[in-house]
Enzyme design. Sequence first.
Site, PDB file in Angstrom:
ATOM      1  N   ILE A 164      -7.517  -1.105  35.159  1.00 32.01           N
ATOM      2  CA  ILE A 164      -7.314  -1.904  33.947  1.00 32.01           C
ATOM      3  C   ILE A 164      -5.849  -1.576  33.585  1.00 32.01           C
ATOM      4  CG2 ILE A 164      -8.373  -0.268  32.312  1.00 32.01           C
ATOM      5  CD1 ILE A 164      -8.515  -2.944  30.315  1.00 32.01           C
ATOM      6  N   ALA A 165      -4.960  -2.365  33.115  1.00 31.89           N
ATOM      7  CA  ALA A 165      -3.679  -1.952  32.688  1.00 31.89           C
ATOM      8  C   ALA A 165      -3.011  -2.853  31.649  1.00 31.89           C
ATOM      9  CB  ALA A 165      -2.765  -1.706  33.762  1.00 31.89           C
ATOM     10  N   VAL A 166      -2.254  -2.871  30.801  1.00 31.37           N
ATOM     11  CA  VAL A 166      -1.323  -3.579  29.847  1.00 31.37           C
ATOM     12  C   VAL A 166       0.058  -2.929  29.923  1.00 31.37           C
ATOM     13  CG1 VAL A 166      -1.173  -4.054  27.518  1.00 31.37           C
ATOM     14  CG2 VAL A 166      -3.298  -4.011  28.369  1.00 31.37           C
ATOM     15  N   GLU A 224     -14.823   4.764  36.297  1.00 31.45           N
ATOM     16  CA  GLU A 224     -14.557   6.240  36.412  1.00 31.45           C
ATOM     17  C   GLU A 224     -13.068   6.347  35.826  1.00 31.45           C
ATOM     18  OE1 GLU A 224     -15.071   7.885  40.536  1.00 31.45           O
ATOM     19  OE2 GLU A 224     -17.027   8.056  39.530  1.00 31.45           O
ATOM     20  N   TYR A 264     -12.255   2.676  25.877  1.00 35.75           N
ATOM     21  CA  TYR A 264     -13.653   2.412  26.555  1.00 35.75           C
ATOM     22  C   TYR A 264     -14.634   2.701  25.628  1.00 35.75           C
ATOM     23  CZ  TYR A 264     -10.688   2.630  30.799  1.00 35.75           C
ATOM     24  OH  TYR A 264      -9.983   2.452  31.979  1.00 35.75           O
ATOM     25  N   ASN A 274      -7.791  11.055  29.861  1.00 37.20           N
ATOM     26  CA  ASN A 274      -6.968   9.665  29.813  1.00 37.20           C
ATOM     27  C   ASN A 274      -7.211   9.179  28.554  1.00 37.20           C
ATOM     28  OD1 ASN A 274      -5.725   7.144  30.266  1.00 37.20           O
ATOM     29  ND2 ASN A 274      -6.371   6.948  32.124  1.00 37.20           N
TER      30      ASN A 274
HETATM   31  C1  LIG Z   1      -5.597   1.670  28.563  1.00 33.32           C
HETATM   32  C2  LIG Z   1      -4.690   0.641  28.399  1.00 33.32           C
HETATM   33  C3  LIG Z   1      -5.110  -0.779  29.160  1.00 33.32           C
HETATM   34  C4  LIG Z   1      -4.790   0.106  26.603  1.00 33.32           C
HETATM   35  O1  LIG Z   1      -4.226  -1.143  26.436  1.00 33.32           O
HETATM   36  P1  LIG Z   1      -3.776  -1.726  24.952  1.00 33.32           P
HETATM   37  O2  LIG Z   1      -3.581  -2.976  25.122  1.00 33.32           O
HETATM   38  O3  LIG Z   1      -2.889  -0.975  24.322  1.00 33.32           O
HETATM   39  O4  LIG Z   1      -5.329  -1.505  24.090  1.00 33.32           O
HETATM   40  P2  LIG Z   1      -5.584  -2.150  22.802  1.00 33.32           P
HETATM   41  O5  LIG Z   1      -4.615  -2.284  21.857  1.00 33.32           O
HETATM   42  O6  LIG Z   1      -6.941  -2.989  23.292  1.00 33.32           O
HETATM   43  O7  LIG Z   1      -6.173  -0.721  22.183  1.00 33.32           O
HETATM   44  C5  LIG Z   1      -7.826  -0.576  21.939  1.00 33.32           C
HETATM   45  C6  LIG Z   1      -8.001   0.713  21.200  1.00 33.32           C
HETATM   46  O8  LIG Z   1      -7.882   1.652  21.994  1.00 33.32           O
HETATM   47  C7  LIG Z   1      -6.937   2.700  21.474  1.00 33.32           C
HETATM   48  N1  LIG Z   1      -5.997   3.138  22.582  1.00 33.32           N
HETATM   49  C8  LIG Z   1      -5.589   2.383  23.781  1.00 33.32           C
HETATM   50  N2  LIG Z   1      -4.874   2.978  24.341  1.00 33.32           N
HETATM   51  C9  LIG Z   1      -4.695   4.040  23.744  1.00 33.32           C
HETATM   52  C10 LIG Z   1      -3.611   5.114  24.279  1.00 33.32           C
HETATM   53  N3  LIG Z   1      -3.025   5.306  25.366  1.00 33.32           N
HETATM   54  N4  LIG Z   1      -3.606   6.328  23.420  1.00 33.32           N
HETATM   55  C11 LIG Z   1      -4.488   6.113  22.266  1.00 33.32           C
HETATM   56  N5  LIG Z   1      -5.263   5.125  21.757  1.00 33.32           N
HETATM   57  C12 LIG Z   1      -5.287   4.201  22.546  1.00 33.32           C
HETATM   58  C13 LIG Z   1      -6.116   2.063  20.447  1.00 33.32           C
HETATM   59  O9  LIG Z   1      -5.706   2.787  19.509  1.00 33.32           O
HETATM   60  C14 LIG Z   1      -7.021   0.920  20.034  1.00 33.32           C
HETATM   61  O10 LIG Z   1      -7.706   1.048  19.042  1.00 33.32           O
HETATM   62  P3  LIG Z   1      -7.718   0.196  17.598  1.00 33.32           P
HETATM   63  O11 LIG Z   1      -8.568  -0.983  18.177  1.00 33.32           O
HETATM   64  O12 LIG Z   1      -8.363   1.010  16.278  1.00 33.32           O
HETATM   65  O13 LIG Z   1      -6.097  -0.069  17.267  1.00 33.32           O
HETATM   66  C15 LIG Z   1      -3.352   0.757  28.288  1.00 33.32           C
HETATM   67  O14 LIG Z   1      -2.748   1.873  27.589  1.00 33.32           O
HETATM   68  C16 LIG Z   1      -2.524   1.099  29.800  1.00 33.32           C
HETATM   69  O15 LIG Z   1      -2.349   0.206  30.402  1.00 33.32           O
HETATM   70  N6  LIG Z   1      -2.340   2.447  30.158  1.00 33.32           N
HETATM   71  C17 LIG Z   1      -2.072   2.765  31.474  1.00 33.32           C
HETATM   72  C18 LIG Z   1      -2.961   2.515  32.553  1.00 33.32           C
HETATM   73  C19 LIG Z   1      -4.443   3.363  32.295  1.00 33.32           C
HETATM   74  O16 LIG Z   1      -4.374   4.529  32.097  1.00 33.32           O
HETATM   75  N7  LIG Z   1      -5.489   2.523  32.620  1.00 33.32           N
HETATM   76  C20 LIG Z   1      -6.736   3.185  32.334  1.00 33.32           C
HETATM   77  C21 LIG Z   1      -7.170   3.724  33.671  1.00 33.32           C
HETATM   78  S1  LIG Z   1      -7.361   2.624  35.120  1.00 33.32           S
END
Ligand SMILES: CC(C)(COP(=O)(O)OP(=O)(O)OC[C@H]1O[C@@H](n2cnc3c(N)ncnc32)[C@H](O)[C@@H]1OP(=O)(O)O)[C@@H](O)C(=O)NCCC(=O)NCCS
Length: 154
Positions: A76-78, A110, A121, A115
Amino acid sequence: MMDQIDHIMSVMDAAFDPYWGERWTRRQVLDALVMPNTGAVVIDEKGREILPEHQIRSAGFILTRSAADEEELLLIAVHPDFRGKGLGRRLIALLTANARERGIAKIFLEMRANNPAEKLYRKMGFEPIGRRKNYYRTENGEQLDAITFALSNQ
Ligand SMILES: CC(C)(COP(=O)(O)OP(=O)(O)OC[C@H]1O[C@@H](n2cnc3c(N)ncnc32)[C@H](O)[C@@H]1OP(=O)(O)O)[C@@H](O)C(=O)NCCC(=O)NCCS
C-alpha cells in the site's frame, strides 16, 4: 496514454524510501498483476477509484492477493503530496469492502517492524499475530523482523 502500471509506478517511485528495500520494480508489479488472484486499486487525491484509461494523477494504490477464503495486502502506498488526508484508510476500506462482498473473512499483511504504517493498520482493526525474526534486510545490511497482522473482516 497512462495505464494502470504507470499510475501505480508514479506513486511507487515517490512513496518508498530506498533504504528499506520495500519498493517494487515495474517488472515485479507486472509479474504480480498477470496472476489471476492478484489485483490493484488506484485512487486519485479525492479517494476515487481511477480506471486504467483515466488520464488523471494517481495519489495512492493498494495491491492484494487472494487465496481461498483469505486476502493478503501485498503493498500500500500514498504519494507524499497527499498523505495525512485519510487516503491510506480509504484504500484499506476499499479492500475490506471488496473482500467482504466476496465472503472473505480474514485479511493478512506483513510489515517490517517499526514501520509507521502500523498506526494506520491498527486504526483499521488489524492486530499483530506473529513475528518473523530478521526477515527483511535494509540497504546497508541491517536486519529487521517482519510482523504479521490479521484483520477479521466480519
Ligand atoms: C502508510 C501510508 C500508506 C499512509 O498513508 P496516508 O494516506 O498518509 O494515511 P492516512 O492519512 O489514511 O492515515 C491514517 C492514520 O494513520 C496514521 N499514519 C499513517 N501514516 C503514518 C506515518 N507515516 N506516521 C505516523 N502516523 C501515520 C495517521 O496519523 C492517521 O491517523 P489519524 O486518522 O488519526 O490522522 C503512507 O505513509 C505511505 O505510503 N508510506 C510509505 C509506503 C509504506 O510504508 N507502505 C506500507 C508498507 S507496504
